[in-house]
Structures are given as structure tokens and as C-alpha cells.
Design a protein around this motif. Structure first.
Motif, PDB file in Angstrom:
ATOM      1  N   MET A 166      11.761  -2.808  19.930  1.00  0.00           N
ATOM      2  CA  MET A 166      10.913  -1.959  19.094  1.00  0.00           C
ATOM      3  C   MET A 166      11.756  -1.221  18.054  1.00  0.00           C
ATOM      4  SD  MET A 166       8.442   1.106  20.373  1.00  0.00           S
ATOM      5  CE  MET A 166       9.611   2.355  20.839  1.00  0.00           C
ATOM      6  N   ASP A 171       5.015  -4.579   6.511  1.00  0.00           N
ATOM      7  CA  ASP A 171       4.322  -5.599   7.300  1.00  0.00           C
ATOM      8  C   ASP A 171       5.205  -6.221   8.376  1.00  0.00           C
ATOM      9  OD1 ASP A 171       2.107  -5.140   5.876  1.00  0.00           O
ATOM     10  OD2 ASP A 171       2.042  -7.058   4.838  1.00  0.00           O
ATOM     11  N   TRP A 172       6.507  -6.003   8.272  1.00  0.00           N
ATOM     12  CA  TRP A 172       7.412  -6.534   9.284  1.00  0.00           C
ATOM     13  C   TRP A 172       7.622  -5.530  10.404  1.00  0.00           C
ATOM     14  CZ3 TRP A 172       9.153 -11.538   8.780  1.00  0.00           C
ATOM     15  CH2 TRP A 172       8.918 -12.128   7.547  1.00  0.00           C
ATOM     16  N   ARG A 178      13.209  -3.571  15.309  1.00  0.00           N
ATOM     17  CA  ARG A 178      12.271  -3.920  14.243  1.00  0.00           C
ATOM     18  C   ARG A 178      12.038  -2.745  13.316  1.00  0.00           C
ATOM     19  NH1 ARG A 178       8.178  -6.601  16.971  1.00  0.00           N
ATOM     20  NH2 ARG A 178       7.193  -4.611  17.365  1.00  0.00           N
ATOM     21  N   PHE A 183       7.109  -0.489  23.635  1.00  0.00           N
ATOM     22  CA  PHE A 183       6.682  -1.484  22.650  1.00  0.00           C
ATOM     23  C   PHE A 183       5.738  -0.847  21.647  1.00  0.00           C
ATOM     24  CE2 PHE A 183       7.926  -4.141  26.193  1.00  0.00           C
ATOM     25  CZ  PHE A 183       8.630  -5.143  25.564  1.00  0.00           C
ATOM     26  N   ASP A 184       5.907  -1.254  20.400  1.00  0.00           N
ATOM     27  CA  ASP A 184       4.988  -0.814  19.358  1.00  0.00           C
ATOM     28  C   ASP A 184       4.652  -2.056  18.548  1.00  0.00           C
ATOM     29  OD1 ASP A 184       3.466   0.587  17.602  1.00  0.00           O
ATOM     30  OD2 ASP A 184       5.130   1.602  16.605  1.00  0.00           O
ATOM     31  N   PRO A 185       3.685  -2.845  19.012  1.00  0.00           N
ATOM     32  CA  PRO A 185       3.483  -4.167  18.420  1.00  0.00           C
ATOM     33  C   PRO A 185       2.923  -4.092  17.008  1.00  0.00           C
ATOM     34  CG  PRO A 185       1.705  -3.650  19.912  1.00  0.00           C
ATOM     35  CD  PRO A 185       2.708  -2.554  20.057  1.00  0.00           C
ATOM     36  N   ARG A 186       3.148  -5.151  16.263  1.00  0.00           N
ATOM     37  CA  ARG A 186       2.517  -5.269  14.945  1.00  0.00           C
ATOM     38  C   ARG A 186       1.114  -5.801  15.180  1.00  0.00           C
ATOM     39  NH1 ARG A 186       4.603  -9.574  12.976  1.00  0.00           N
ATOM     40  NH2 ARG A 186       4.262  -9.252  10.791  1.00  0.00           N
ATOM     41  N   SER A 231       1.165   2.041  16.574  1.00  0.00           N
ATOM     42  CA  SER A 231       1.224   3.500  16.508  1.00  0.00           C
ATOM     43  C   SER A 231       0.679   3.995  15.166  1.00  0.00           C
ATOM     44  CB  SER A 231       2.669   3.964  16.686  1.00  0.00           C
ATOM     45  OG  SER A 231       3.471   3.437  15.660  1.00  0.00           O
ATOM     46  N   GLU A 232       0.909   3.216  14.119  1.00  0.00           N
ATOM     47  CA  GLU A 232       0.400   3.580  12.795  1.00  0.00           C
ATOM     48  C   GLU A 232      -1.134   3.554  12.792  1.00  0.00           C
ATOM     49  OE1 GLU A 232       1.509   0.670   9.946  1.00  0.00           O
ATOM     50  OE2 GLU A 232       1.007   1.895   8.217  1.00  0.00           O
ATOM     51  N   PHE A 285       3.786  -7.984  22.144  1.00  0.00           N
ATOM     52  CA  PHE A 285       4.508  -8.683  21.075  1.00  0.00           C
ATOM     53  C   PHE A 285       3.834  -8.595  19.714  1.00  0.00           C
ATOM     54  CE2 PHE A 285       5.393 -11.330  24.948  1.00  0.00           C
ATOM     55  CZ  PHE A 285       6.608 -10.733  25.205  1.00  0.00           C
ATOM     56  N   GLY A 312      -1.865  -6.926   5.127  1.00  0.00           N
ATOM     57  CA  GLY A 312      -1.219  -5.798   5.790  1.00  0.00           C
ATOM     58  C   GLY A 312      -1.197  -5.959   7.296  1.00  0.00           C
ATOM     59  N   VAL A 313      -0.011  -5.748   7.867  1.00  0.00           N
ATOM     60  CA  VAL A 313       0.136  -5.756   9.317  1.00  0.00           C
ATOM     61  C   VAL A 313       0.630  -4.364   9.693  1.00  0.00           C
ATOM     62  CG1 VAL A 313       1.249  -6.856  11.280  1.00  0.00           C
ATOM     63  CG2 VAL A 313       0.747  -8.193   9.246  1.00  0.00           C
ATOM     64  N   LEU A 314      -0.093  -3.712  10.586  1.00  0.00           N
ATOM     65  CA  LEU A 314       0.249  -2.336  10.937  1.00  0.00           C
ATOM     66  C   LEU A 314       1.042  -2.316  12.228  1.00  0.00           C
ATOM     67  CD1 LEU A 314      -3.315  -0.799  10.530  1.00  0.00           C
ATOM     68  CD2 LEU A 314      -1.621  -1.121   8.761  1.00  0.00           C
ATOM     69  N   ALA A 315       1.784  -1.245  12.422  1.00  0.00           N
ATOM     70  CA  ALA A 315       2.311  -0.988  13.760  1.00  0.00           C
ATOM     71  C   ALA A 315       1.174  -0.340  14.537  1.00  0.00           C
ATOM     72  CB  ALA A 315       3.508  -0.066  13.683  1.00  0.00           C
ATOM     73  N   ALA A 318       6.842 -14.003  12.537  1.00  0.00           N
ATOM     74  CA  ALA A 318       6.153 -12.754  12.212  1.00  0.00           C
ATOM     75  C   ALA A 318       4.808 -13.015  11.549  1.00  0.00           C
ATOM     76  CB  ALA A 318       7.033 -11.914  11.294  1.00  0.00           C
ATOM     77  N   ASN A 343      10.355 -16.868   9.353  1.00  0.00           N
ATOM     78  CA  ASN A 343      10.595 -15.484   8.933  1.00  0.00           C
ATOM     79  C   ASN A 343      11.615 -15.437   7.811  1.00  0.00           C
ATOM     80  OD1 ASN A 343       8.932 -14.749  10.988  1.00  0.00           O
ATOM     81  ND2 ASN A 343      10.509 -13.828  12.265  1.00  0.00           N
ATOM     82  N   ARG A 392       1.371   3.714   2.971  1.00  0.00           N
ATOM     83  CA  ARG A 392       1.948   3.352   4.264  1.00  0.00           C
ATOM     84  C   ARG A 392       3.441   3.627   4.302  1.00  0.00           C
ATOM     85  NH1 ARG A 392       0.768  -2.446   6.168  1.00  0.00           N
ATOM     86  NH2 ARG A 392       1.928  -1.617   7.908  1.00  0.00           N
ATOM     87  N   GLU A 403       0.858  -1.187   0.000  1.00  0.00           N
ATOM     88  CA  GLU A 403       0.000   0.000   0.000  1.00  0.00           C
ATOM     89  C   GLU A 403       0.891   1.232   0.000  1.00  0.00           C
ATOM     90  OE1 GLU A 403      -3.799  -0.503   2.524  1.00  0.00           O
ATOM     91  OE2 GLU A 403      -2.373  -1.860   3.415  1.00  0.00           O
TER      92      GLU A 403
END
Lengths: 290, 374
Positions: free
Chosen positions: A125, A38-39, A128, B207-210, B246-247, B289, B241-244, B136, A139, A34, A31
């Protein structure tokens, strides 16, 4: 989606532990709105980090010189396997930077990180967000095989960062041969990488096995700055000259993944890195100026 | 693309009719003309208006399902009743519904000469748990490496184990398990929708998880997709799509509030819970996590998500803005047995041709019934 790399599908026996061959064309589309992938990699934060800390280390402190970049493929997945020599693993960022900076395709590199990757606040954090992933086999496989990216792995695992100073350029056993196995399963070339200089930039004075565990140092090695300066000691590097050499890829696409072959590929990769290191060390005149 | 054999479902039983999923699914299924009968069961009365779905009230343990199944010659059972939010009901009610209820539904579908050919079980991504050494992206064949940590995970693991056991024993029946990730969208209430409704969204410091989401319409479409196809096995249901986190918070137009400390999170969360901030146990690990699911297996069966995770968050943002307006606008649906019976069976009711479909649902589903696969 034409690709010049021959890609072999993982055989069924191995696929049990790993994602079965899932169609690549069903991966989520990117997208454009963004700025995080995705990671969890953040374009913004990576940019800041790259322009400041990495830039300083790469250009001024370590004065990194990279050679053999033509061995890193311009397209398709490839697994880079490098030696560890110092305590603080500054080499990962330097290798990634050299590919982003000097490689004709300027490809991003995902750095596979060992240990309890997700557990530390702030550290995990940030890691990543600047492009690290955990070394979970799934992964690595997804990045290499499905997303066709470059992955940098340190096959000595934690033992690599625990090497005491006088053994810094002696390769340890490659843990579980996961380097070779990962590349072969994904059917991507394996590029051995030699790094000289990191061992002097953050020398390991004593490994945690010896003194550290008694002192209860959470498994961190003893260096000139760690743990004496607290968390700031993580950034205490000496100005050693870095040289990075990418070696000719070990071709793995045609070999399948029977355990015999995995071992022989792993041995070959290890021997090439060791030979490369010895050659570079023999040619080096000064630790600080190369 | 694998083309699973198509054996159109004609007589369906939906469990959990009063839940969000049961109600939405029954409404959606009514628009398929080839569906002859839709029976919905639940322990409480439906919360959504339905046209031709028949509601049967059952006891908490669903013990008499078998009689309904046989009498109505049900060929497809869709089990949407699983509770995946530990704050939704008491522990013992949740356990009874999730574990004992599942066993009884399976027993109701079994038995010699059972007419049931297909079972769709809605499960949850909580099955995978949430640990620091997770991959992941979870794929369906991955096993959990750690035992479940929370009550809800234990229940879900146990319920899925009985479903898998059942599927192994009854090879002639197609058993589909759909593991849905966190759902967002208009009308649904989940721990995440409650979290996002707060003025500032709490996070764990450092932490800012996915996090991955799926739009509620896509979940209904996924259940419907499985109801009409033979898809044996487990399928993840999670949008692209996997977001953070915070996003996601940024997309909602809110600000994050790192109010939870990295150590002693449970204690602080417990006291915040008492103060009214919604933190179910199973969410805390996710806030630390994160979790991502690989959704390609379901896509390979021909399913397409209409919304990405990002779009689901944007839909949620819109919902949050409209919430006050919507609450003032319409009167909520009330179920009254006599009225429903009158509407269905009285000779004086003038029935319009075609099943009634709500205006917002009408546009949502594929116009063509899913018989297009060869």
C-alpha cells in the motif's frame, strides 16, 4: 499535443500480448480536485515521505551526487534502467529524488517494482502511494507510451538484490531483456543509470539461495541488520556515499522491435552501465566519502 | 476515430426486464421514435413503469425465446440479465440464470433464418478477476492468468465463453460484450452501494485498493450506444479515474474502519456476513488488490462518459443523504397485467403524443438519435 520524440506504434504481432494501440487523447483527464492519481500515488503521502525519510537519506546519510541529468529528457516518456547493488534497493528512491530535485523539469518518476508487489499488507500500500507500480509489461507500456512518463526499472530483477557483497557491481543477466523490449515497444529512449554506493549501504552478506532459504527467511537477503532487527532492519543503511550517473540514452525509437534488435539494444545498455560502473569505481577513493 | 457501421435497430428485445438494467434500458429506448417495438422478457414482473414496452413472462431457462424473436422479427437482442452479485440470489438460481439462461438466449438468436442481426451482452468486470499480479489497467484483449476463484466469476467466465463461441460461429451477426465495472448511483443496489451505506466503511488492514466506478446512467447510455451501433467485440464500461478506496470513503464523508485482518480475511468476513455486513466473496479480493479498467476502446467508438468515478461516488453520497427522504416520498411501482393491458390497448385511453419519458430520464439521453455517425 506536439511532442519532439518520434513515436513508433507497436507492430501488430507484439500488440497481441499488450494493449493494442489505444488513442492517447482518450486517456482520462486529470481532475484537479484529486490528490491521488489513477495509479494510486498519493501526493500527500509522497510529500511526507519525501520530506522525511528520503530527505534524510538523500542529503545526510548518502549525500547523493547526481551527474548527467541532461540525459533525462525534459518531456515525453523515457525508461531509466539502473543497476542494483544492495539488498534494500534504496537506490530507487535516490534516483527518483535526484530527478525531482535537480533535473530542470523536476519530473516525477514511477518506480517499477518486481515480485509479489500487491500481496504484502502495508508495504504494498505504501509503495503504491509513494509512486511504485508493478513491472507488469502493460503497466510499463501505458506509463511510457500513453502517459509519457519517466519509469525507473531495475533490469536485473530479483537477482539484482541477491548479489552477494563481493559481486555487487557485477551486472547480472538482464531478465528477459524486458528493459530494451519495453523501451522499444513504447518507442522511448532508454537511459542507462549507474549507481555506486548502494552495495556498501546495505551489503548482502549471504543470498537467500545459500543460507536464507534453509532458514525460511521468505526470500529476504541477509544484511547487517536483516533479519536480526526484524522489520526495522529494512531501514538499516550504512552511511556510504552515493553517486548516480545518468548515461547517454540508447536510442530505440527508430529500431522497431524485432527480437534481434531487442537483444542488441539490451546488450548495449548493459555494456554501458557496466562500463560506467567500472569508471566510477576506479575514480572512487573512499566508500564513505566518495 | 473509427466509425462503426450504423444499422439502426428498430425491433428490440430486452431480456431481464424486471432487473434494474432491463427496466432502465427499456425506459430509455422508448424515447427513440425510430424504434418500432420493444419487447421485454423476464421471469418476474417488471419493477418500473413503462410506456410502450411489451412484457412477456418467460420460464427461468428462457427456453421459448426463439418463438418470440421470430414472431416479432426482432433485429437486436440486448441481454441485461446477468447476475453479478453473489448475494442477490442462491447459487443454483444464479448459475441457472447466468450460464443456462445465456445458452438458451444464444440458441434463441441462432437458427437458420433468424431475424436477429445484433446481440448486446452485458457482462461484468468480474470476468477479469482480481489478483495481486494484475495489471493496473485491464484492456479488453487481456486474458485471465488465474482460474476464477468465486462462483460468480466462474459463471461469468462461462457465460462469456459461450457468447464468444457464438460470435465466432455466426460471423454475420454483430455481438457486443460490455464489461461493466462496479456501479454506483441513485436507485441501484450493488455490493458497493451497500458497503458505502454502512456508518463506517470496513477495509482490510494494510490495504488501500484502487477502485473504479461507473455511474448507473452511463451504463444505461452505454447499453443504448451499443444497441444502435455495430460494435463487434468486447468493451470495458468504466468511468474515467481510478480512486483509492480511502479517497472514495472521504468523498462519501465517512470514515474507514480497517476491521478486516490481512490474514484470515475470509473467516472474519464470513462471520461479519452472518452479522449482516454485506461482503460477497468476489468483493474481498477487490478490497485487497483493487482493479482498474482501461475504458478507451469504448470511447474510441464515440461514447462519452458523463461522470467520472469521482463524480459517481459524489452522486452516491448525495443518494445516501437523500435515501430516507426518497423512501418516504413516492409509492413504488406495482405491475398489474390488467392495468397495463388497459393502458396499452383500450380505445378509451387518451394517448398523449410522444412516448412517455420519466422526468429524470428525459435530460439524460442524447436528444439526437445515434444516427449522426457517417
Amino acid at each position: 499535443m506536439s511532442e519532439r520524440m518520434p513515436v513508433s506504434e507497436p507492430p501488430r504481432a507484439r500488440a497481441r500480448a499488450l494493449p493494442a494501440a489505444l488513442p492517447r487523447d482518450l486517456l482520462p483527464a486529470i481532475e484537479p480536485e484529486r490528490r491521488v492519481d489513477d495509479w494510486g500515488r498519493s501526493e500527500r503521502l509522497e510529500g511526507i515521505f519525501d520530506r522525511t525519510a528520503v530527505e534524510f537519506l538523500y542529503r545526510y546519510l548518502f549525500r547523493v551526487e547526481a551527474e548527467g541529468l541532461e540525459h533525462v529528457p525534459e518531456r515525453g516518456g523515457a525508461l531509466l534502467g539502473a543497476n542494483h547493488s544492495g539488498a534494500l534497493a534504496g537506490e530507487a528512491a535516490m534516483i527518483a529524488r535526484s530527478i525531482r530535485e535537480e533535473h530542470p523539469a523536476r519530473r516525477p518518476v514511477s518506480i517499477a517494482v518486481d515480485g509479489p508487489f500487491g500481496a504484502y499488507p502495508f508495504l504494498s500500500m505504501l509503495a503504491r502511494k509513494v509512486g511504485c507500480v508493478s513491472t507488469h509489461p502493460a503497466n510499463v507500456h501505458r506509463l511510457l507510451h500513453d502517459e509519457r512518463r519517466l519509469v525507473l526499472l531495475f533490469p536485473e530483477e530479483r537477482k539484482g538484490t541477491e548479489k552477494v557483497f563481493h559481486r555487487r557491481y557485477r551486472l547480472r543477466r538482464f531478465g528477459g531483456d524486458r528493459l530494451a523490449a519495453a523501451a522499444m515497444r513504447a518507442g522511448v529512449p532508454l537511459v542507462p543509470v549507474c549507481v555506486v554506493g548502494a552495495g556498501e549501504a546495505s551489503p548482502v552478506l549471504a543470498s537467500p539461495g545459500a543460507a536464507g532459504r534453509i532458514a525460511g527467511l521468505l526470500g529476504l537477503p541477509l544484511t547487517p541488520t536483516l533479519p536480526w532487527l526484524g522489520p526495522a532492519g529494512m531501514f538499516g543503511y550504512l552511511p556510504a556515499k552515493f553517486r548516480v550517473r545518468f548515461l547517454e540514452p540508447v536510442e530505440t525509437a527508430s529500431t522497431g522491435s524485432d527480437p534481434e534488435l531487442v537483444n542488441s539494444v539490451a546488450r548495449e545498455a548493459r555494456a554501458r552501465i557496466q562500463a560506467g560502473l567500472e569508471e566510477m569505481l576506479a575514480a572512487r577513493r573512499s566508500v564513505w566519502f566518495g | 476515430m473509427s466509425a462503426p457501421g450504423v444499422r439502426p435497430a428498430r425491433r428490440l428485445l430486452v431480456t431481464g426486464l424486471a432487473t434494474y438494467w432491463g427496466g432502465r434500458l427499456a425506459q430509455a429506448l422508448e424515447s427513440f421514435p425510430e424504434v418500432e417495438a420493444i419487447i421485454g422478457v423476464d421471469t418476474t414482473e417488471p419493477t418500473r413503469e413503462m410506456g410502450r414496452t411489451e412484457f412477456v413472462k418467460v420460464g427461468a431457462q428462457h427456453a421459448l425465446i426463439e418463438r418470440i424473436v421470430r414472431a416479432a422479427e426482432i433485429d437486436t437482442v440486448i441481454d441485461t440479465r446477468l447476475v453479478v452479485d453473489s448475494t442477490a440470489a442462491s447459487r443454483s438460481d444464479t448459475h441457472e440464470n447466468n450460464v443456462i439462461g445465456t445458452l438458451n438466449i444464444l440458441a434463441g438468436c441462432a437458427g437458420a433464418g433468424s431475424p436477429v442481426r445484433r446481440l448486446v451482452f452485458k457482462s461484468s468486470a468480474h470476468w477479469y478477476g482480481c489478483e495481486q499480479d494484475d495489471p493496473a489497467f485491464f484492456t479488453e484483449e487481456m486474458r485471465r492468468r488465474h482460474p476464477p476463484r468465486t462462483q460468480i466469476e466462474r459463471d461469468i467466465v462461462e457465460a462469456e465463453a459461450s457468447v464468444a463461441d457464438f460470435a465466432g460461429k455466426r460471423g454475420e451477426m454483430t455481438v457486443t460484450v460490455l464489461r461493466a465495472t462496479n456501479v454506483l448511483g441513485p436507485g441501484i443496489e450493488t455490493p458497493y452501494t451497500r458497503l458505502f451505506a454502512l456508518p463506517m466503511v470496513p477495509m482490510i488492514l494494510g490495504f488501500d485498493p484502487r477502485c473504479q466506478f461507473v455511474h448507473c446512467d452511463d451504463v444505461v447510455r452505454g447499453l443504448e450506444h451499443a444497441a444502435f451501433r455495430d460494435l463487434p467485440g468486447v468493451y470495458n464500461l468504466a468511468a474515467d479515474g481510478v480512486l483509492a478506496l480511502s479517497e472514495a470513503i472521504g468523498l462519501l464523508g465517512k470514515r474507514p474502519l480497517p476491521a478486516l485482518p490481512p490474514w484470515g480475511t475470509g473467516l472474519v468476513a464470513g462471520s461479519m456476513r452472518r452479522a449482516g455486513v454485506p461482503f460477497p466473496d468476489e468483493m474481498l479480493a477487490q478490497l485487497r488488490f483493487g482493479r482498474g479498467l482501461d475504458n478507451r476502446r469504448l470511447k474510441a467508438t464515440g461514447f462519452r462518459y458523463r461522470q467520472t468515478s469521482r463524480e459517481a461516488v459524489l452522486a452516491q453520497a448525495e443518494e445516501l443523504r437523500l435515501r430516507g427522504v426518497k423512501a418516504a416520498a413516492g409509492e413504488p411501482y406495482r405491475y398489474e397485467r390488467e392495468v397495463e393491458d388497459f393502458l396499452r390497448w383500450s380505445p378509451h385511453v387518451r394517448r398523449r403524443p410522444g412516448p412517455p419519458v420519466g422526468p429524470d430520464d428525459a435530460a439524460m439521453f442524447d436528444p439526437a438519435p445515434p444516427a449522426e455517425d457517417p
